[in-house]
Design an enzyme around this catalytic site. Structure first.
Site, PDB file in Angstrom:
ATOM      1  CD  GLU A   1     -58.222 -16.168 -12.254  1.00  0.00           C
ATOM      2  OE1 GLU A   1     -58.893 -16.587 -11.009  1.00  0.00           O
ATOM      3  OE2 GLU A   1     -57.868 -14.677 -10.798  1.00  0.00           O
TER       4      GLU A   1
ATOM      5  CG  ASP B   1     -52.995 -11.538   1.754  1.00  0.00           C
ATOM      6  OD1 ASP B   1     -54.596 -12.818   1.550  1.00  0.00           O
ATOM      7  OD2 ASP B   1     -53.138 -11.166   0.540  1.00  0.00           O
TER       8      ASP B   1
HETATM    9  C1  LIG Z   1     -55.153 -10.439  -8.677  1.00  0.00           C
HETATM   10  C2  LIG Z   1     -55.399 -11.578  -7.014  1.00  0.00           C
HETATM   11  C3  LIG Z   1     -56.313 -12.325  -7.480  1.00  0.00           C
HETATM   12  C4  LIG Z   1     -56.727 -12.812  -6.361  1.00  0.00           C
HETATM   13  N1  LIG Z   1     -57.640 -13.618  -6.602  1.00  0.00           N
HETATM   14  C5  LIG Z   1     -58.195 -14.333  -5.221  1.00  0.00           C
HETATM   15  C6  LIG Z   1     -59.061 -15.264  -5.684  1.00  0.00           C
HETATM   16  O1  LIG Z   1     -60.248 -16.011  -6.611  1.00  0.00           O
HETATM   17  N2  LIG Z   1     -59.809 -16.283  -4.699  1.00  0.00           N
HETATM   18  C7  LIG Z   1     -59.559 -16.074  -3.785  1.00  0.00           C
HETATM   19  O2  LIG Z   1     -60.207 -16.352  -2.382  1.00  0.00           O
HETATM   20  N3  LIG Z   1     -58.125 -14.874  -2.802  1.00  0.00           N
HETATM   21  C8  LIG Z   1     -57.867 -14.113  -4.507  1.00  0.00           C
HETATM   22  N4  LIG Z   1     -56.739 -13.160  -3.577  1.00  0.00           N
HETATM   23  C9  LIG Z   1     -56.198 -12.831  -2.870  1.00  0.00           C
HETATM   24  C10 LIG Z   1     -56.998 -11.758  -1.522  1.00  0.00           C
HETATM   25  O3  LIG Z   1     -57.597 -11.156  -3.201  1.00  0.00           O
HETATM   26  C11 LIG Z   1     -55.936 -11.324  -0.290  1.00  0.00           C
HETATM   27  O4  LIG Z   1     -55.782 -12.731   0.238  1.00  0.00           O
HETATM   28  C12 LIG Z   1     -57.147 -11.171   0.185  1.00  0.00           C
HETATM   29  O5  LIG Z   1     -56.967  -9.670  -0.048  1.00  0.00           O
HETATM   30  C13 LIG Z   1     -56.342 -10.303   1.309  1.00  0.00           C
HETATM   31  O6  LIG Z   1     -57.096  -9.998   2.165  1.00  0.00           O
HETATM   32  P1  LIG Z   1     -56.613  -8.930   3.366  1.00  0.00           P
HETATM   33  O7  LIG Z   1     -57.934  -8.335   4.000  1.00  0.00           O
HETATM   34  O8  LIG Z   1     -55.820  -9.496   4.541  1.00  0.00           O
HETATM   35  O9  LIG Z   1     -56.182  -7.868   2.928  1.00  0.00           O
HETATM   36  P2  LIG Z   1     -55.927  -6.386   1.818  1.00  0.00           P
HETATM   37  O10 LIG Z   1     -57.545  -7.774   1.393  1.00  0.00           O
HETATM   38  O11 LIG Z   1     -55.093  -6.439   0.591  1.00  0.00           O
HETATM   39  O12 LIG Z   1     -56.391  -5.342   2.289  1.00  0.00           O
HETATM   40  C14 LIG Z   1     -56.073  -5.172   3.476  1.00  0.00           C
HETATM   41  C15 LIG Z   1     -56.048  -3.726   3.381  1.00  0.00           C
HETATM   42  O13 LIG Z   1     -55.369  -2.036   3.774  1.00  0.00           O
HETATM   43  C16 LIG Z   1     -54.954  -1.450   3.843  1.00  0.00           C
HETATM   44  N5  LIG Z   1     -53.508  -0.760   4.731  1.00  0.00           N
HETATM   45  C17 LIG Z   1     -52.197  -1.862   3.624  1.00  0.00           C
HETATM   46  N6  LIG Z   1     -51.207  -0.829   4.658  1.00  0.00           N
HETATM   47  C18 LIG Z   1     -51.818   0.082   5.106  1.00  0.00           C
HETATM   48  C19 LIG Z   1     -51.130   0.907   5.786  1.00  0.00           C
HETATM   49  N7  LIG Z   1     -50.004   1.001   6.337  1.00  0.00           N
HETATM   50  N8  LIG Z   1     -51.760   2.125   6.727  1.00  0.00           N
HETATM   51  C20 LIG Z   1     -53.366   2.436   5.916  1.00  0.00           C
HETATM   52  N9  LIG Z   1     -53.770   0.733   5.023  1.00  0.00           N
HETATM   53  C21 LIG Z   1     -52.498   0.116   4.994  1.00  0.00           C
HETATM   54  C22 LIG Z   1     -55.261  -1.480   2.112  1.00  0.00           C
HETATM   55  O14 LIG Z   1     -55.330   0.321   1.391  1.00  0.00           O
HETATM   56  C23 LIG Z   1     -56.512  -2.165   2.059  1.00  0.00           C
HETATM   57  O15 LIG Z   1     -57.384  -1.488   1.780  1.00  0.00           O
HETATM   58  C24 LIG Z   1     -56.472 -12.275  -5.082  1.00  0.00           C
HETATM   59  C25 LIG Z   1     -54.807 -11.577  -5.036  1.00  0.00           C
HETATM   60  C26 LIG Z   1     -54.946 -10.950  -6.015  1.00  0.00           C
HETATM   61  C27 LIG Z   1     -53.771  -9.619  -6.286  1.00  0.00           C
END
Ligand SMILES: Cc1cc2nc3c(=O)[nH]c(=O)nc-3n(C[C@H](O)[C@H](O)[C@H](O)COP(=O)(O)OP(=O)(O)OC[C@H]3O[C@@H](n4cnc5c(N)ncnc54)[C@H](O)[C@@H]3O)c2cc1C
Length: 427
Positions: A176, A306
């Protein structure tokens, strides 16, 4: 005060991370007689799937972030604290943050993932990943700055280095980013910089494996590569990176490409917090969890998104927003089961397929029962992003930017505005 009110006797649930998984878990507990504390280092929720559009001047950064407190308004049993989580003392059931400690009855760990440079320290030093909003802004500014520098550079070799952009990693993020970058250069910057010869510009996508988008069927992998090449991206397969010094990238086959910008989209790993916890790590340094998403030996701790290594029918589930949303939701359901004296249930992932945008009118998609490419998945993916993005203002802003870009063949956010934290001098 970071800790909860000691006089409040409701069970305390601490959620680490206000990403897709953490917020979904919090929302799923709405109305329960519990107190929930969500901790995040940022005061906003980020929609990562559209980071590449910020990095390529298509949309403004604030289109894809939303204040976490505003998202939680109206849910009485939850509060938010902006802080960095440093560690967890699982034996004492305490979360250690940069601003103090909190005790918990239930803990949801959802800190997401970060860029993985593996052990290539030179790459970590000289390149940039695309995992947060700051990196997206840095990439946008870097591209625009280098065009300005190139416009006044008389040495052709130096100029070519400035105008060569190498994206490493042929997964969805790399595909992308490379597609959108090529469009920015060949449809918009070509009009802004009449003094430059655009034959000197290059967008190169390096993929170490045999094909792009490894999670897609082979036919779609080939279609994606062909569509990118049509958009002017040089796709190099079996192009593993050995080294990068900020001026030239060396491939494992010995080939050297002069480039001042290397964008790393070749890997992610679970947040470093996971390694500290001592639960062990599996693929991509994620924490293994039971089918109920609980940590083995710690039924009071759940991991989602993740950061969790969740076994699916065909192997570990990918690190995607869909998995994060579904697992966050399931964690809330299982905590409710425990609160009401019931047994937690195993998590079953519903695979809705996957799609990747290649550029204007071009996308590929693996949907349940059909593989699609071209205009229809492009439109579908735009619609999915629009519907999934948080906040009506953000959706309108996104739609406005897209319509403007589509009708005027433009990428309108071509300003190199930078933050300046040091401008504010504390007394
Ligand atoms: C460029 C890109 C494109 C993507 N495109 C897609 C797509 O098209 N379709 C799809 O399904 N997925 C996509 N993904 C993947 C998707 O965004 C992730 O799988 C998703 O965001 C994971 O969600 P999460 O809640 O596990 O973590 P996140 O959304 O990363 O949230 C984690 C949160 O924890 C906080 N955090 C982390 N460590 C700490 C700490 N030590 N102390 C306090 N806060 C902390 C962070 O600030 C964040 O707000 C993409 C990812 C990227 C990077």
């Amino acid at each position: 005060m970071i800790g909860a009110d000691a006089t409040d006797k409701r069970p305390h649930i601490v959620i680490i991370g206000a990403g897709f998984a953490g917020l979904k878990a919090a929302k799923g507990l709405k109305g329960e007689k519990v107190k929930i504390t969500i901790l995040d280092r940022n005061n906003y929720h980020l929609f990562q799937p559209l980071l590449y559009q910020v990095a390529t001047a298509t949309i403004a950064p604030d289109t894809i972030v939303y204040p976490t407190r505003a998202l939680l308004r109206g849910q009485k049993n939850v509060r938010f604290r902006q802080t960095e989580v440093i560690d967890i003392d699982v034996s004492k059931q305490r979360v250690i943050t940069a601003d103090g400690e909190l005790s918990y009855q239930y803990l949801v760990i959802a800190p997401g993932s970060e860029t993985n440079f593996f052990s290539l320290s030179a790459l970590a030093e000289h390149s940039v990943g695309l995992k947060n909003i700051d990196q997206a802004i840095v990439i946008r500014n870097r591209v625009l700055d280098l065009f300005e520098l190139a416009a006044r550079e008389s040495d052709p070799a130096k100029r070519r280095g400035m105008l060569t952009f190498v994206v490493v990693g042929g997964g969805p993020a790399g595909v992308e980013l490379a597609g959108a970058l090529s469009e920015l250069i060949h449809t918009v910057l070509v009009k802004d910089y009449p003094e430059l010869n655009f034959v000197e510009t290059r967008v190169v996508l390096l993929e170490a494996g045999q094909g792009l988008l490894p999670a897609m069927p082979e036919k779609l992998q080939r279609d994606a590569a062909a569509a990118l090449r049509q958009k002017g991206v040089e796709v190099i397969l079996r192009g593993a990176v050995a080294d990068y010094d900020g001026e030239a990238v060396t491939l494992k086959n010995g080939e050297v490409l002069l480039c001042r910008t290397l964008l790393w989209a070749a890997g992610v790993r679970a947040s470093k917090l996971i390694e500290k916890l001592g639960f062990g790590t599996a693929g991509q340094k994620r924490a293994p969890v039971a089918s109920t998403l609980q940590v083995e030996g710690h039924p009071e701790i759940f991991i989602a998104g993740d950061a969790a290594h969740i076994e699916g029918k065909k192997g570990p589930l990918p690190m995607t927003a869909v998995v994060a949303l579904q697992s966050g939701s399931h964690v809330a359901r299982n905590i409710k089961h425990l609160l009401h004296g019931r047994k937690p249930e195993p998590f079953r992932f519903r695979d809705l397929g996957s799609m990747a945008m290649i550029g204007r009118h071009a996308a590929v998609g693996r949907l349940p029962g059909a593989n699609i490419r071209g205009f229809i998945p492009w439109l579908l993916l735009l619609a999915v992003h629009l519907l999934k993005l948080t906040g009506i203002r953000n959706r309108l802003s996104l739609l406005g930017n897209w319509l403007w870009g589509y009708l005027c063949n433009d990428k309108p956010v071509r300003t190199t505005i930078r933050g300046c934290d040091s401008c504010w001098k504390e007394e």
